[in-house]
Scaffold this active site. Structure first.
Site, short mmCIF file in Angstrom:
data_model
loop_
_atom_site.label_atom_id
_atom_site.label_comp_id
_atom_site.label_asym_id
_atom_site.label_seq_id
_atom_site.Cartn_x
_atom_site.Cartn_y
_atom_site.Cartn_z
N CYS A 227 14.49 24.83 38.92
CA CYS A 227 13.92 25.84 38.01
C CYS A 227 14.35 25.42 36.61
O CYS A 227 15.09 26.12 35.92
CB CYS A 227 14.45 27.23 38.32
SG CYS A 227 14.22 27.78 40.01
N ALA A 228 13.90 24.25 36.19
CA ALA A 228 14.48 23.58 35.02
C ALA A 228 14.19 24.28 33.70
O ALA A 228 14.96 24.19 32.76
CB ALA A 228 14.00 22.13 34.95
N GLY B 149 15.08 23.06 30.03
CA GLY B 149 15.93 21.93 30.36
C GLY B 149 17.32 21.84 29.80
O GLY B 149 17.92 20.76 29.78
N LYS C 21 20.17 22.76 31.08
CA LYS C 21 21.10 22.26 32.11
C LYS C 21 20.69 20.88 32.60
O LYS C 21 21.54 20.06 32.95
CB LYS C 21 21.18 23.27 33.26
CG LYS C 21 21.78 24.60 32.83
CD LYS C 21 21.89 25.59 33.98
CE LYS C 21 22.37 26.94 33.47
NZ LYS C 21 21.35 27.65 32.69
N ASP D 58 9.41 22.94 37.42
CA ASP D 58 9.19 24.32 36.97
C ASP D 58 7.74 24.68 37.25
O ASP D 58 6.89 23.80 37.45
CB ASP D 58 9.48 24.47 35.47
CG ASP D 58 9.85 25.90 35.11
OD1 ASP D 58 11.04 26.25 35.19
OD2 ASP D 58 8.94 26.69 34.79
N ASP E 172 18.70 27.23 39.28
CA ASP E 172 19.09 28.13 38.19
C ASP E 172 18.04 29.24 38.22
O ASP E 172 17.05 29.20 37.51
CB ASP E 172 19.08 27.36 36.87
CG ASP E 172 19.52 28.20 35.69
OD1 ASP E 172 20.16 29.24 35.93
OD2 ASP E 172 19.21 27.84 34.54
N CYS F 125 22.23 33.95 35.43
CA CYS F 125 22.97 34.50 34.28
C CYS F 125 22.96 36.03 34.39
O CYS F 125 22.69 36.74 33.43
CB CYS F 125 22.41 34.01 32.95
SG CYS F 125 20.66 34.33 32.71
#
Length: 404
Positions: free
Chosen positions: A234-235, A238, A240, A258, A303, A356
């Protein structure tokens, strides 16, 4: 708040328009609204820009308190009253602008002395959010929301493909940007004061990216090594992915995936600036995209989309845009992504699930449910980064080993 600044009427008008756009126009996000406002008002000096930026975010952050002091709900008609209340609370006098004509200063100042009638007003969050946080975090909830009401400091990540943290400090100092080390973080540096660092030559040269310290923990947690095959599933744009490229020293292969092509386009631009050459972008068109990559990766990072409750300090407008229905939908999405993308890991490979968010229902409970249904995985380690403890964004990450 700088009470020494001389307020011009066009600042109040600019602030009013930005708040109107952020609160009352659909799909407008605070950071983009502010960016456009500052771009449109090129004649404002740095103090003016600082005043509008800070006031804009603080009014969004403390909306419930300001409504209580003003004794009026925020509406398109009451924006100027809320601005006046904010200025008075920060001990700034009201200039005789037409926008403040009907403001009764004494009435507002008298209300500053009143106790808050509810925690949702005290901490300036919607009532439903208070209930959710209380149910999930127990007594700890108020400590976390308190920490999330403190504006975020800007943290940058040194791009170790091009420079060391020590050298970056020197390079930035030459451009009058001052940063400090953060204890326990290899590449993270924290800015001493607010500056537009996107304009620095160091940024244009790809020497750093803006990335919160907690977010930088995720890349490290994945334990990547040069030469590995890694999927960031789930970039997004980008942040990360670029960190992983640096940790892998540009060796090996990263597939950044993505569902949104425009996000991957942004990632490509950033990768070029960063000098990250081992990243391939792939849009997820359907289940076949995943099928072709099954059992192929040494490491997979999920992510996951989430409520974003861990990053409210930098996105305070999310408090007023989120709702329970969205959180319910995103939890179902997390469950499906975790299930479908877990097949990309090969035997003895590692899957990291991260959000998050600070809600257990999006975090440890998702992982628990996944492990109940997938005996081919075991939990190695999980990390909960709580804002009240780490003083950075709230994050969760779980490291899972595929055993068969």
């Amino acid at each position: 708040m700088n009470s020494k600044i001389k307020l011009h009427r066009n600042l109040i008008i600019g602030l009013h328009n930005a708040l109107h756009e952020s609160f009352f126009e659909p799909n407008k996000y605070a950071d983009k609204v502010l960016e456009r406002t500052l771009k449109f008002n090129k004649k404002w000096g740095s103090k003016d820009r600082g005043f509008v930026s800070e006031s804009f975010y603080e009014i969004i952050r403390w909306k419930n308190q300001l409504e209580f002091f003003a004794n009026r709900k925020l509406s398109p008609e009451s924006i100027n009253l809320i601005i006046a209340t904010y200025l008075l609370y920060n001990k700034m006098g009201l200039e005789p602008f037409p926008e403040f004509e009907k403001v009764y200063v004494k009435k507002i100042k008298d209300r500053f002395k009143l106790p808050f009638p509810s925690p949702s007003i005290k901490y300036s969050i919607p009532e439903w959010m208070q209930t959710v946080l209380e149910n999930e975090l127990g007594e700890q909830w108020s400590r976390e929301i308190n920490a999330l009401n403190v504006p975020a400091q800007t943290v940058i990540r040194t791009n170790s493909l091009k420079i060391t943290a020590e050298n970056l400090i020197e390079v930035l100092r030459e451009e009058n940007v001052y940063v400090d080390y953060i204890k326990g973080y290899k590449d993270a540096l924290i800015m001493q004061d607010k500056k537009n660092i996107f304009k620095t030559q160091a940024f244009k040269d790809g020497l750093f990216e803006i990335q919160d310290a907690s977010s930088q923990r995720v890349g490290e947690f994945l334990e990547v090594k040069p030469g590995m095959r890694v999927i960031d599933s789930c970039a997004g744009a980008g942040g990360k992915t670029l960190h992983l490229a640096a940790l892998m020293e540009n060796k090996g292969h990263i597939i950044a995936m993505d569902i949104h092509e425009w996000k991957l386009q942004t990632l490509k631009q950033r990768a070029r600036r960063n000098g990250a050459h081992n990243i391939q972008t792939k849009i997820i068109e359907d289940s076949k995209t995943l099928k072709r990559l099954e059992n192929s990766a040494d490491r997979v990072l999920i992510d996951a989309p989430c409520s974003g409750l861990g990053v409210l300090r930098r996105n305070p407008d999310a408090k007023w845009k989120l709702n329970e229905e969205f959180i319910g939908r995103v939890k179902e999405e997390q469950r499906q992504i975790l299930q479908n993308h877990s097949n990309l890991v090969k035997k003895n490979g590692i899957l990291v699930y991260a959000t998050c968010s600070i809600l257990p229902s999006e975090n440890s409970l998702q992982v628990e449910n996944f492990l109940k249904e997938n005996s081919n995985y075991e939990l190695i380690e999980e990390k909960k980064l709580m804002p009240s403890v780490c003083n950075f964004d709230g994050f969760y990450m779980a490291k899972l080993l595929r055993i068969k």
